[in-house]
Design a protein around this motif. Structure first.
Motif, PDB file in Angstrom:
ATOM      1  N   ALA A  27       0.837  -1.203   0.000  1.00  0.00           N
ATOM      2  CA  ALA A  27       0.000   0.000   0.000  1.00  0.00           C
ATOM      3  C   ALA A  27       0.873   1.253   0.000  1.00  0.00           C
ATOM      4  O   ALA A  27       0.607   2.220  -0.728  1.00  0.00           O
ATOM      5  CB  ALA A  27      -0.936  -0.010   1.201  1.00  0.00           C
ATOM      6  N   GLU A  28       1.914   1.253   0.817  1.00  0.00           N
ATOM      7  CA  GLU A  28       2.853   2.380   0.813  1.00  0.00           C
ATOM      8  C   GLU A  28       3.509   2.530  -0.559  1.00  0.00           C
ATOM      9  O   GLU A  28       3.616   3.643  -1.083  1.00  0.00           O
ATOM     10  CB  GLU A  28       3.941   2.163   1.862  1.00  0.00           C
ATOM     11  N   ARG A  29       3.971   1.437  -1.112  1.00  0.00           N
ATOM     12  CA  ARG A  29       4.658   1.471  -2.407  1.00  0.00           C
ATOM     13  C   ARG A  29       3.740   1.997  -3.502  1.00  0.00           C
ATOM     14  O   ARG A  29       4.195   2.668  -4.444  1.00  0.00           O
ATOM     15  CB  ARG A  29       5.152   0.057  -2.744  1.00  0.00           C
ATOM     16  N   PHE A  30       2.446   1.736  -3.370  1.00  0.00           N
ATOM     17  CA  PHE A  30       1.485   2.169  -4.374  1.00  0.00           C
ATOM     18  C   PHE A  30       0.981   3.588  -4.149  1.00  0.00           C
ATOM     19  O   PHE A  30       0.152   4.079  -4.915  1.00  0.00           O
ATOM     20  CB  PHE A  30       0.299   1.205  -4.420  1.00  0.00           C
ATOM     21  N   GLY A  31       1.447   4.245  -3.079  1.00  0.00           N
ATOM     22  CA  GLY A  31       1.113   5.654  -2.893  1.00  0.00           C
ATOM     23  C   GLY A  31       0.397   6.019  -1.607  1.00  0.00           C
ATOM     24  O   GLY A  31       0.185   7.213  -1.357  1.00  0.00           O
ATOM     25  N   ALA A  32      -0.004   5.045  -0.790  1.00  0.00           N
ATOM     26  CA  ALA A  32      -0.661   5.376   0.479  1.00  0.00           C
ATOM     27  C   ALA A  32       0.290   6.189   1.351  1.00  0.00           C
ATOM     28  O   ALA A  32       1.497   5.932   1.400  1.00  0.00           O
ATOM     29  CB  ALA A  32      -1.088   4.109   1.209  1.00  0.00           C
ATOM     30  N   GLU A  33      -0.269   7.157   2.057  1.00  0.00           N
ATOM     31  CA  GLU A  33       0.544   8.052   2.877  1.00  0.00           C
ATOM     32  C   GLU A  33       0.435   7.733   4.363  1.00  0.00           C
ATOM     33  O   GLU A  33       0.946   8.465   5.207  1.00  0.00           O
ATOM     34  CB  GLU A  33       0.118   9.493   2.598  1.00  0.00           C
ATOM     35  N   GLY A  34      -0.223   6.635   4.668  1.00  0.00           N
ATOM     36  CA  GLY A  34      -0.348   6.176   6.043  1.00  0.00           C
ATOM     37  C   GLY A  34      -1.014   4.815   6.061  1.00  0.00           C
ATOM     38  O   GLY A  34      -1.654   4.400   5.088  1.00  0.00           O
ATOM     39  N   ILE A  35      -0.836   4.115   7.171  1.00  0.00           N
ATOM     40  CA  ILE A  35      -1.476   2.814   7.388  1.00  0.00           C
ATOM     41  C   ILE A  35      -2.266   2.903   8.696  1.00  0.00           C
ATOM     42  O   ILE A  35      -1.739   3.338   9.724  1.00  0.00           O
ATOM     43  CB  ILE A  35      -0.451   1.680   7.479  1.00  0.00           C
ATOM     44  N   ASN A  67      -3.857   0.022  -8.557  1.00  0.00           N
ATOM     45  CA  ASN A  67      -4.784   0.859  -9.315  1.00  0.00           C
ATOM     46  C   ASN A  67      -5.802   1.518  -8.393  1.00  0.00           C
ATOM     47  O   ASN A  67      -6.125   2.704  -8.542  1.00  0.00           O
ATOM     48  CB  ASN A  67      -5.495   0.012 -10.361  1.00  0.00           C
ATOM     49  N   THR A  68      -6.295   0.768  -7.416  1.00  0.00           N
ATOM     50  CA  THR A  68      -7.304   1.301  -6.500  1.00  0.00           C
ATOM     51  C   THR A  68      -6.756   2.460  -5.680  1.00  0.00           C
ATOM     52  O   THR A  68      -7.408   3.506  -5.543  1.00  0.00           O
ATOM     53  CB  THR A  68      -7.810   0.194  -5.565  1.00  0.00           C
ATOM     54  N   ILE A  69      -5.570   2.307  -5.128  1.00  0.00           N
ATOM     55  CA  ILE A  69      -4.987   3.386  -4.332  1.00  0.00           C
ATOM     56  C   ILE A  69      -4.776   4.623  -5.200  1.00  0.00           C
ATOM     57  O   ILE A  69      -5.049   5.753  -4.768  1.00  0.00           O
ATOM     58  CB  ILE A  69      -3.678   2.926  -3.678  1.00  0.00           C
ATOM     59  N   GLN A  70      -4.331   4.433  -6.416  1.00  0.00           N
ATOM     60  CA  GLN A  70      -4.148   5.580  -7.311  1.00  0.00           C
ATOM     61  C   GLN A  70      -5.476   6.256  -7.633  1.00  0.00           C
ATOM     62  O   GLN A  70      -5.549   7.489  -7.738  1.00  0.00           O
ATOM     63  CB  GLN A  70      -3.461   5.129  -8.601  1.00  0.00           C
ATOM     64  N   LEU A  71      -6.547   5.488  -7.756  1.00  0.00           N
ATOM     65  CA  LEU A  71      -7.866   6.066  -8.003  1.00  0.00           C
ATOM     66  C   LEU A  71      -8.341   6.892  -6.809  1.00  0.00           C
ATOM     67  O   LEU A  71      -8.903   7.979  -6.971  1.00  0.00           O
ATOM     68  CB  LEU A  71      -8.879   4.962  -8.309  1.00  0.00           C
ATOM     69  N   TYR A  72      -8.098   6.393  -5.604  1.00  0.00           N
ATOM     70  CA  TYR A  72      -8.487   7.149  -4.403  1.00  0.00           C
ATOM     71  C   TYR A  72      -7.660   8.421  -4.276  1.00  0.00           C
ATOM     72  O   TYR A  72      -8.190   9.487  -3.921  1.00  0.00           O
ATOM     73  CB  TYR A  72      -8.359   6.278  -3.152  1.00  0.00           C
ATOM     74  N   LEU A  73      -6.383   8.342  -4.572  1.00  0.00           N
ATOM     75  CA  LEU A  73      -5.542   9.545  -4.531  1.00  0.00           C
ATOM     76  C   LEU A  73      -6.005  10.559  -5.569  1.00  0.00           C
ATOM     77  O   LEU A  73      -5.992  11.770  -5.319  1.00  0.00           O
ATOM     78  CB  LEU A  73      -4.078   9.163  -4.770  1.00  0.00           C
ATOM     79  N   ARG A  74      -6.423  10.080  -6.711  1.00  0.00           N
ATOM     80  CA  ARG A  74      -6.927  10.986  -7.744  1.00  0.00           C
ATOM     81  C   ARG A  74      -8.187  11.712  -7.292  1.00  0.00           C
ATOM     82  O   ARG A  74      -8.368  12.911  -7.553  1.00  0.00           O
ATOM     83  CB  ARG A  74      -7.211  10.199  -9.031  1.00  0.00           C
TER      84      ARG A  74
END
Length: 240
Positions: A32-40, A227-234
């Motif tokens: 999740a971090e590698r895919f762009g999440a900024e926290g867990i 892809n999902t994490i990137q969609l949420y960040l978008r």
């Protein structure tokens, strides 16, 4: 920019349903971090039916972003948080048998207790957040508890979004404005998803972080985690 903290409780639920270590909670957090999440975010409960207390220690040692531990500050939970020392602790008034969080604190009634708990965590350098319904009065009493932030319980917003999103978000915007006026940071979480997140993020003043688990993990089943994490960040960025 509002940060996205990914709640990985559902990964642990799936693991525990079969036994063993598949899917691996730590691997999921690191990905999740590698895919762009900024926290867990994790929410260990007394029966450890999803996140285990041992998971929390493993995550603290391994992740590079902020660890947010949610939960009811009973003695065992408080000891865990003080030992792990995460970036943030979010105080949630869960009953021991709650399936998921279903209400915010009455910060007026529980003010003395919350003030004591907040003080103990802040003495260890842990940022504190109190889980609240969108109620201006509760925000004011939360500020008197000494908390750094509040987290708005967004289930009612999510439930009312389709019928009338302006009406659904109104109390949240009012509560957030009061929090900002009082010098509190604002977080949000519960039932936020790809449909309702963008409007929430652009309408709530001072929104620093959202914590999303169930919807995001569910979307990842079909769309893949990256892809999902990137969609949420978008959605948080308001990008087309």
């Amino acid at each position: 920019m509002t940060k996205l903290s990914v709640n990985i409780n559902k990964i642990a639920t799936l693991r525990n349903s079969r036994g063993g270590d598949l899917p691996n909670v730590l691997e999921a957090a690191l990905n999740a971090e590698r895919f762009g999440a900024e926290g867990i975010t994790v929410h260990p409960r007394p029966d450890e039916r999803h996140i285990r207390y041992s998971d929390v220690y493993d995550l603290k040692r391994a992740i590079k972003t902020e660890l947010n531990i949610e939960g009811n500050p009973i003695e065992r939970f408080t000891e865990l948080v003080l030992d792990v020392v995460p970036a943030q602790v979010t105080l949630v008034p869960d009953a021991h048998d709650a399936i998921t969080s279903n209400s915010g604190w009455d910060t007026r009634t529980h003010q003395a207790f919350l003030r004591e708990v907040v003080s103990a965590f802040k003495a260890k350098g842990i940022r504190t957040s109190i889980f609240l319904d969108p109620d201006v009065e509760m925000v004011r009493y939360a500020a008197e508890c000494g908390t750094d932030r509040i987290e708005l319980y967004t289930e009612a917003y999510a439930s009312g979004y389709a019928a009338d999103r302006e009406r659904a978000i109104r109390p949240y915007a009012e509560a957030a404005r009061e929090a900002v006026r009082l010098g509190l940071g604002v977080n949000g979480g519960h039932d936020l998803n790809l449909e309702n997140l963008r409007y929430f993020a652009r309408t709530i003043p001072g929104l620093l972080e959202v914590s999303i688990g169930h919807a995001l993990i569910s979307d990842a089943i079909y769309l893949g985690m990256e892809n999902t994490i990137q969609l949420y960040l978008r959605e948080l960025k308001g990008e087309a």
